[in-house]
Design an enzyme around this catalytic site. Structure first.
Site, short mmCIF file in Angstrom:
data_model
loop_
_atom_site.label_atom_id
_atom_site.label_comp_id
_atom_site.label_asym_id
_atom_site.label_seq_id
_atom_site.Cartn_x
_atom_site.Cartn_y
_atom_site.Cartn_z
N GLU A 23 0.94 -0.99 -0.09
CA GLU A 23 0.17 -0.13 0.01
C GLU A 23 0.98 1.08 0.11
O GLU A 23 1.72 1.37 0.78
CB GLU A 23 -0.78 0.05 1.27
CG GLU A 23 -2.05 0.97 1.33
CD GLU A 23 -2.86 0.74 2.55
OE1 GLU A 23 -3.83 1.78 2.52
OE2 GLU A 23 -2.56 0.06 3.32
N LYS A 70 -9.52 3.04 -2.69
CA LYS A 70 -9.63 2.32 -1.38
C LYS A 70 -10.94 2.46 -0.97
O LYS A 70 -11.46 3.80 -0.96
CB LYS A 70 -8.72 2.43 -0.36
CG LYS A 70 -8.52 1.51 0.95
CD LYS A 70 -7.60 1.80 1.69
CE LYS A 70 -7.63 1.01 2.82
NZ LYS A 70 -6.12 1.09 4.00
N CYS A 108 -5.91 -3.56 1.96
CA CYS A 108 -5.65 -3.66 3.23
C CYS A 108 -6.78 -3.66 4.21
O CYS A 108 -7.47 -4.89 4.43
CB CYS A 108 -4.64 -2.46 3.87
SG CYS A 108 -3.94 -2.61 5.44
N SER A 145 21.15 -0.74 33.79
CA SER A 145 20.98 -0.83 35.31
C SER A 145 21.28 -2.08 36.09
O SER A 145 21.24 -1.94 37.44
CB SER A 145 19.49 -0.39 35.61
OG SER A 145 18.65 -1.28 35.20
#
Length: 703
Positions: A45, A114, A175, A359
């Site tokens: 896309e 789309k 999509c 850490s």
């Protein structure tokens, strides 16, 4: 007789606004598809612009440059004699659309906008585009002159059409349309469309791939057909990582699947399939009856075939056999997804490497191990002669493309690009210091071990001189306010030192450039606000900011065995602690005790808040049914109320939280208003600069 066709789909690592680079990768995919005998190539896309342009899609330049790149594609000698499905934005009648450009040999066949846009979660497509929302409606689109000069066409069909070749019919959905209840492929299959293309910009999220792939498989298991799924890959300049995994499915069976995580910029997947398999699969009475009541799609006719010519059996054409779908475990996803995301940031930001405050706890340990995983992936890609990765690796370590350096050892490569530091105080324990040092040695980072008590005392003494009052820790008789302030001095100084070392460590080592500072606050701490604003959780990027503490522990257990790093067991055994308060015979600071809830409970609160959309009351009701009789109603109520209280008072921290790799659907990451990528590697906007220079030159010539 079989009608065999070879089809190609792909995953491309496209980059927002990198027009020339994106075009280069598109052409490369077409070349690879043709080399494998494909007659149809499908791409991701919005592949010409990159999916993540965000508010740049509101700019007219985007559409101009898209047509300029598409014109180059149409003319390219390697892009002829193959049906192309390419994604780019198009303005039609002053309205912006997310479109598929269907072309063949220097000619646009039609443009398909789309129909349904992704507009929730991480997606805001309706901020930029308008959905077509007119199924099977087609009108004419006036082509720009730059295209007319190439193709001779002045207009093409624009809308929800399908392509009819001499041997089959091809339809496109984009999509989000796959995920809608009434997906377009259903009506298309009933109208005789045999091949469906789906071009996507779908991001990675832990445990999400099976949903996507199951929908793709089911799309043709019910209706029959050939489904080609293409996807973006990589970090597109923002928080998301698009996880590729291109797919080819025939009648519900997978015949081609690409990788979900990889460093290669272009991956092409091909399969040879038989069109007759689709036709026989659809020979059900119910399919035929329902097809009679389905409206027809307008067909754009093309005078070519996707299958090879000739009616005789060709023994050299072998159909691709079905295969099971491959999934990664969540632990593998954490090892691979954020590692690929970090690699994209490193190579495209052109930084000299990473800096991480180490850490000795499991969060910074997880970040360090993800960097180690990245180094392993780089070495593997170099071992496979991926020249793009080799080139990027040389640049990352400060060499030029002409140098012959090739990473062969993850530890050696890490020593060149990864820098860590243990920033201890009088409140730090020997165990955390030792764990941090041992982990740095095993991973290979350039490690600095320091105490910053002098700096902490200096800041505190400034306050004492100005106010005449000396704050004390709670264990020394101080109030909660004093206790918190003294903790925050240490935390914020670590952020200051992190950026100081990130800027100067390359200089110390005789190198140029600066380092990207990595954060290591997990999604549960962000949700609860259990971090100091502008402390060492403030960084450039955070690969674990969307991952729960529970998943991080599972990841470390996986990495311990997969990477053969026994040292990681000591991180699993340690009690999570910030080590910001003094340790006494009767008191050792504990994260979960400080928060008043466990990390496992935080994950549950987060999912109920975000995914199930619960407020305090509905969350309490749900948890009452789940947690009784283990906890009383009063205990559950207290936990729920405390969670929402701390979530609310700490929400402001999310507006400045370090941009994090998105991996968890309940992430509280705040991303608003000016929605443009925060990493733009093409800082000089090279293509736009060339266009500007052309205009300047033209104006100068006129004068």
């Amino acid at each position: 007789m079989g009608h065999f066709v070879t089809l190609a789909t792909c995953a491309l690592n496209q980059w927002a606004l990198d027009f020339e680079g994106n075009l280069e990768r598109i052409v490369s995919s077409i070349v690879q598809a043709k080399a494998q005998g494909a007659s149809l190539r499908v791409g991701p896309e919005l592949e010409i612009t990159g999916y993540g342009c965000l508010d740049h899609f509101l700019e007219g330049d985007i559409y101009l440059h898209s047509w300029e790149m598409y014109a180059k594609l149409l003319q390219h000698e390697d892009c002829q004699d193959i049906l192309l499905d390419v994604g780019m934005p198009v303005i039609h009648k002053n309205v912006r659309y997310n479109c598929r450009m269907i072309s063949y040999s220097n000619r646009i066949l039609f443009i398909r906008p789309k129909l349904w846009l992704a507009n929730d979660g991480n997606y805001r497509e309706m901020r930029y585009f308008t959905p077509w929302m007119r199924p099977r409606h087609v009108e004419k689109y006036a082509l720009p002159r730059i295209i007319t000069e190439i193709t001779g066409q002045t207009e093409v069909d624009f809308g929800d059409a399908v392509l009819a070749t001499q041997d089959c019919v091809v339809g496109a959905e984009t999509c989000e349309e796959l995920f809608t209840p009434d997906a377009p492929h259903i009506d298309m299959s009933l109208d005789g469309i045999e091949i469906f293309t789906n071009s996507s910009g779908s991001h990675h999220q832990l445990r999400k791939l099976d949903l996507r792939l199951n929908l793709i498989a089911e799309a043709t298991a019910k209706c029959g057909g050939i489904y080609l799924y293409a996807n973006q890959r990589g970090c597109d300049g923002d928080r998301l990582y698009y996880d590729g995994c291109p797919l080819i499915v025939v009648n519900g069976n997978v015949v081609g699947q690409g990788s979900q995580f990889a460093l290669t910029d272009v991956e092409v997947v091909t399969a040879t399939v038989d069109l007759e398999d689709v036709r026989s699969y659809r020979s059900l009475m119910s399919h035929g009856l329902q097809s009679r009541t389905t409206p027809s799609y307008q067909r754009v006719h093309a005078n070519f075939a996707l299958s090879k010519s000739g009616s005789l059996f060709d023994p050299t054409i072998v159909p691709t056999v079905a295969r099971p779908i491959k999934y990664h475990s969540p632990e593998e996803e954490i090892a691979l997804g954020p590692a690929c995301w970090l690699w994209d940031y490193l190579r495209r930001s052109k930084s000299a490497g990473f800096f991480l405050p180490l850490s000795g706890g499991i969060d910074s340990c997880s970040t360090a191990v993800i960097v180690h995983s990245m180094c392993r992936m780089v070495v593997k890609a170099c071992d496979e002669d991926d020249m793009a990765v080799i080139h990027d690796a040389r640049r990352a370590v400060g060499l030029t493309a002409a140098d012959d350096y090739i990473p062969t050892d993850p530890v050696e490569f890490a020593n060149r690009i990864f820098h860590t530091s243990y920033m201890g105080t009088e409140n730090s324990s020997f165990d955390t210091r030792k764990r941090a040092t041992r982990l740095a040695s095993e991973i290979g980072s350039y490690h600095v071990d320091l105490n910053m008590d002098t700096a902490v005392s200096a800041i505190r003494d400034i306050f004492v001189v100005v106010t005449g009052k000396k704050p004390l820790f709670r264990v020394h008789g101080g109030s909660d306010t004093e206790n918190l302030a003294l903790q925050n001095i240490q935390a914020r100084l670590r952020m200051v030192l992190a950026y100081l070392f990130a800027q100067l460590l390359p200089w110390v080592r005789g190198k140029s450039g600066g380092l990207l500072v990595l954060g290591s606050a997990n999604v549960d701490e962000c949700l609860r606000g259990y971090l100091t604003k502008y402390d060492c959780s403030s960084a450039d990027i955070n690969p674990i900011g969307g991952i729960s503490k529970t998943d991080l522990k599972r990841f470390i257990a996986y990495a311990r065995d997969e990477f053969n790093m026994p040292i990681l067991q000591s991180f699993l055994d340690a009690t999570p602690t910030a080590e910001l308060e003094p340790i006494t015979e009767t008191y050792v600071q504990s994260d979960e005790a400080d928060m008043g809830m466990t990390y496992e409970e935080l994950s549950i609160f987060g999912r109920l808040r975000k995914i199930d959309k619960c407020g305090p009351y509905s969350m309490f009701i749900k948890l009452y049914h789940e947690w009784t009789p283990r906890l009383t109603a009063e205990q559950i109520a207290t936990k729920v109320k405390n969670f929402f209280f701390y979530y609310a008072i700490n929400r402001h921290k999310m507006t400045v939280i370090t941009p994090s790799y998105h991996a968890e659907s309940y992430s509280p990451d705040d991303n608003r208003f000016d929605l443009r990528p925060f990493l733009i590697p093409n800082q000089r906007y090279s293509w736009a600069a060339k266009k500007i220079d052309e205009v300047v030159a033209m104006l100068n010539n006129r004068q």
